[in-house]
Design a protein around this motif. Sequence first.
Motif, PDB file in Angstrom:
ATOM      1  N   GLY A  19       0.804  -1.222   0.000  1.00  0.00           N
ATOM      2  CA  GLY A  19       0.000   0.000   0.000  1.00  0.00           C
ATOM      3  C   GLY A  19       0.837   1.272   0.000  1.00  0.00           C
ATOM      4  O   GLY A  19       0.300   2.374   0.047  1.00  0.00           O
ATOM      5  N   ILE A  20       2.148   1.139  -0.073  1.00  0.00           N
ATOM      6  CA  ILE A  20       3.035   2.302  -0.111  1.00  0.00           C
ATOM      7  C   ILE A  20       3.178   2.745  -1.560  1.00  0.00           C
ATOM      8  O   ILE A  20       3.358   1.919  -2.453  1.00  0.00           O
ATOM      9  CB  ILE A  20       4.403   1.971   0.512  1.00  0.00           C
ATOM     10  CG1 ILE A  20       4.221   1.569   1.984  1.00  0.00           C
ATOM     11  CG2 ILE A  20       5.370   3.149   0.385  1.00  0.00           C
ATOM     12  CD1 ILE A  20       5.479   1.048   2.657  1.00  0.00           C
ATOM     13  N   SER A  21       3.127   4.052  -1.781  1.00  0.00           N
ATOM     14  CA  SER A  21       3.128   4.564  -3.152  1.00  0.00           C
ATOM     15  C   SER A  21       4.422   4.238  -3.897  1.00  0.00           C
ATOM     16  O   SER A  21       5.493   4.100  -3.296  1.00  0.00           O
ATOM     17  CB  SER A  21       2.898   6.079  -3.161  1.00  0.00           C
ATOM     18  OG  SER A  21       4.100   6.771  -2.912  1.00  0.00           O
ATOM     19  N   GLY A 150      10.802  20.985  17.697  1.00  0.00           N
ATOM     20  CA  GLY A 150       9.363  20.810  17.767  1.00  0.00           C
ATOM     21  C   GLY A 150       8.909  19.740  16.798  1.00  0.00           C
ATOM     22  O   GLY A 150       9.521  19.547  15.748  1.00  0.00           O
ATOM     23  N   LEU A 151       7.874  19.029  17.168  1.00  0.00           N
ATOM     24  CA  LEU A 151       7.312  17.985  16.296  1.00  0.00           C
ATOM     25  C   LEU A 151       6.151  18.544  15.489  1.00  0.00           C
ATOM     26  O   LEU A 151       5.384  19.369  15.988  1.00  0.00           O
ATOM     27  CB  LEU A 151       6.801  16.815  17.141  1.00  0.00           C
ATOM     28  CG  LEU A 151       7.864  15.868  17.665  1.00  0.00           C
ATOM     29  CD1 LEU A 151       7.258  14.900  18.666  1.00  0.00           C
ATOM     30  CD2 LEU A 151       8.497  15.109  16.530  1.00  0.00           C
ATOM     31  N   PRO A 152       6.006  18.090  14.264  1.00  0.00           N
ATOM     32  CA  PRO A 152       4.873  18.563  13.460  1.00  0.00           C
ATOM     33  C   PRO A 152       3.561  18.016  14.010  1.00  0.00           C
ATOM     34  O   PRO A 152       3.542  16.989  14.670  1.00  0.00           O
ATOM     35  CB  PRO A 152       5.164  17.988  12.074  1.00  0.00           C
ATOM     36  CG  PRO A 152       6.009  16.793  12.327  1.00  0.00           C
ATOM     37  CD  PRO A 152       6.820  17.116  13.558  1.00  0.00           C
ATOM     38  N   GLU A 153       2.497  18.727  13.716  1.00  0.00           N
ATOM     39  CA  GLU A 153       1.184  18.268  14.146  1.00  0.00           C
ATOM     40  C   GLU A 153       0.606  17.232  13.195  1.00  0.00           C
ATOM     41  O   GLU A 153      -0.381  16.592  13.494  1.00  0.00           O
ATOM     42  CB  GLU A 153       0.238  19.459  14.293  1.00  0.00           C
ATOM     43  CG  GLU A 153       0.666  20.363  15.432  1.00  0.00           C
ATOM     44  CD  GLU A 153      -0.315  21.485  15.684  1.00  0.00           C
ATOM     45  OE1 GLU A 153      -1.498  21.370  15.298  1.00  0.00           O
ATOM     46  OE2 GLU A 153       0.108  22.478  16.282  1.00  0.00           O
ATOM     47  N   VAL A 154       1.234  17.050  12.040  1.00  0.00           N
ATOM     48  CA  VAL A 154       0.786  16.073  11.058  1.00  0.00           C
ATOM     49  C   VAL A 154       1.205  14.686  11.535  1.00  0.00           C
ATOM     50  O   VAL A 154       2.347  14.468  11.900  1.00  0.00           O
ATOM     51  CB  VAL A 154       1.413  16.361   9.675  1.00  0.00           C
ATOM     52  CG1 VAL A 154       0.928  15.355   8.644  1.00  0.00           C
ATOM     53  CG2 VAL A 154       1.133  17.774   9.243  1.00  0.00           C
ATOM     54  N   GLU A 155       0.257  13.766  11.542  1.00  0.00           N
ATOM     55  CA  GLU A 155       0.528  12.397  11.974  1.00  0.00           C
ATOM     56  C   GLU A 155       0.925  11.541  10.773  1.00  0.00           C
ATOM     57  O   GLU A 155       0.401  11.724   9.671  1.00  0.00           O
ATOM     58  CB  GLU A 155      -0.726  11.792  12.609  1.00  0.00           C
ATOM     59  CG  GLU A 155      -1.168  12.490  13.870  1.00  0.00           C
ATOM     60  CD  GLU A 155      -0.611  11.855  15.121  1.00  0.00           C
ATOM     61  OE1 GLU A 155      -0.317  10.647  15.096  1.00  0.00           O
ATOM     62  OE2 GLU A 155      -0.483  12.582  16.111  1.00  0.00           O
ATOM     63  N   LEU A 160       1.940   4.981   5.002  1.00  0.00           N
ATOM     64  CA  LEU A 160       2.769   6.170   4.783  1.00  0.00           C
ATOM     65  C   LEU A 160       2.140   7.172   3.825  1.00  0.00           C
ATOM     66  O   LEU A 160       2.838   7.970   3.200  1.00  0.00           O
ATOM     67  CB  LEU A 160       4.169   5.776   4.300  1.00  0.00           C
ATOM     68  CG  LEU A 160       4.953   4.813   5.198  1.00  0.00           C
ATOM     69  CD1 LEU A 160       6.290   4.463   4.563  1.00  0.00           C
ATOM     70  CD2 LEU A 160       5.163   5.391   6.587  1.00  0.00           C
ATOM     71  N   SER A 161       0.813   7.184   3.730  1.00  0.00           N
ATOM     72  CA  SER A 161       0.154   8.081   2.781  1.00  0.00           C
ATOM     73  C   SER A 161       0.354   9.560   3.123  1.00  0.00           C
ATOM     74  O   SER A 161       0.242  10.408   2.244  1.00  0.00           O
ATOM     75  CB  SER A 161      -1.335   7.756   2.675  1.00  0.00           C
ATOM     76  OG  SER A 161      -1.971   7.927   3.923  1.00  0.00           O
ATOM     77  N   SER A 162       0.701   9.878   4.362  1.00  0.00           N
ATOM     78  CA  SER A 162       0.940  11.275   4.747  1.00  0.00           C
ATOM     79  C   SER A 162       2.434  11.607   4.876  1.00  0.00           C
ATOM     80  O   SER A 162       2.788  12.653   5.393  1.00  0.00           O
ATOM     81  CB  SER A 162       0.231  11.582   6.072  1.00  0.00           C
ATOM     82  OG  SER A 162       0.804  10.806   7.117  1.00  0.00           O
ATOM     83  N   VAL A 166       4.285  15.054   6.395  1.00  0.00           N
ATOM     84  CA  VAL A 166       5.126  14.954   7.589  1.00  0.00           C
ATOM     85  C   VAL A 166       6.538  15.445   7.275  1.00  0.00           C
ATOM     86  O   VAL A 166       7.112  16.244   8.020  1.00  0.00           O
ATOM     87  CB  VAL A 166       5.152  13.504   8.131  1.00  0.00           C
ATOM     88  CG1 VAL A 166       6.198  13.340   9.223  1.00  0.00           C
ATOM     89  CG2 VAL A 166       3.772  13.111   8.647  1.00  0.00           C
ATOM     90  N   THR A 167       7.097  14.995   6.161  1.00  0.00           N
ATOM     91  CA  THR A 167       8.449  15.397   5.775  1.00  0.00           C
ATOM     92  C   THR A 167       8.522  16.900   5.555  1.00  0.00           C
ATOM     93  O   THR A 167       9.480  17.554   6.005  1.00  0.00           O
ATOM     94  CB  THR A 167       8.903  14.634   4.515  1.00  0.00           C
ATOM     95  OG1 THR A 167       8.833  13.227   4.784  1.00  0.00           O
ATOM     96  CG2 THR A 167      10.320  14.994   4.125  1.00  0.00           C
TER      97      THR A 167
END
Length: 181
Positions: A19-21, A150-155, A160-162, A166-167
Motif C-alpha cells: 500500500g506504499i506509493s 518541535g514535532l509537526p502536528e501532522v501524523e 505512509l500516505s501522509s 510529515v516530511t
Amino acid sequence: MVRTNPASLNIQRISDNTGISLDVLDRVRTHFFLTEHAVTQGPNLMRQAYFTPRSDIAEIWKAASRRPLTAAETQKFERYIGHEYTESYFIEAGLPYVRDAEHLWEFYRNPNESGYYHSWPENYRDAGAHELALNENRGGFNQWRALGLGLPEVELSPGLSSIDEVTAALLQELRAKGIAK
C-alpha cells in the motif's frame, strides 16, 4: 543484488503488497541501494560509499515483493521506508548523514580492531539526517523533543500516505532552526 540489477525489485508488486506509493518506494530504493553518500567514519573523516548492506532489509524487500506482509512485517517495513524516505530529504536539504564533529566520536581499540564509536547527539545542531529521520525501531520522531526540536502536528498514517506532509513539516522546523536549506 539490487545495486547490480535495480530492476530486480518489482516496485509495482511491492506497492501492491504494502500500500506504499510507487514514488515513495522508488525514492527509498534509489537512496538506499543506488546512491553513494558522504558517510562519516570518525571525526573529520568522510568517504563516499553506499550504505552498508543489511540482511534484514534485503529480506523484508524480498518478502514484500512476493506477498502481502504480516502485521509485524508491515510495521517493520513502513518504519524502515519512513526512516530512509525522511533521511533522503534531510540529506538533500544539506544535512550530513551523521555529523563529523570531534566531540561526537570516541576512539576505541580492542585486540581485534580499532575505530570510532559515534555518540548520540545531545542537541539538534549535532544531529545528522540519520538521527533525525523517523525512528526505525520505535517509529515516530520522539527523538526530536530530546534534541530540542518541535514535532509537526501532522501524523504519519498507515501505508505512509501522509509521509510527504510529515516530511515537509519536519523540513520546515529544520529550516526554522537554520540547519537545513
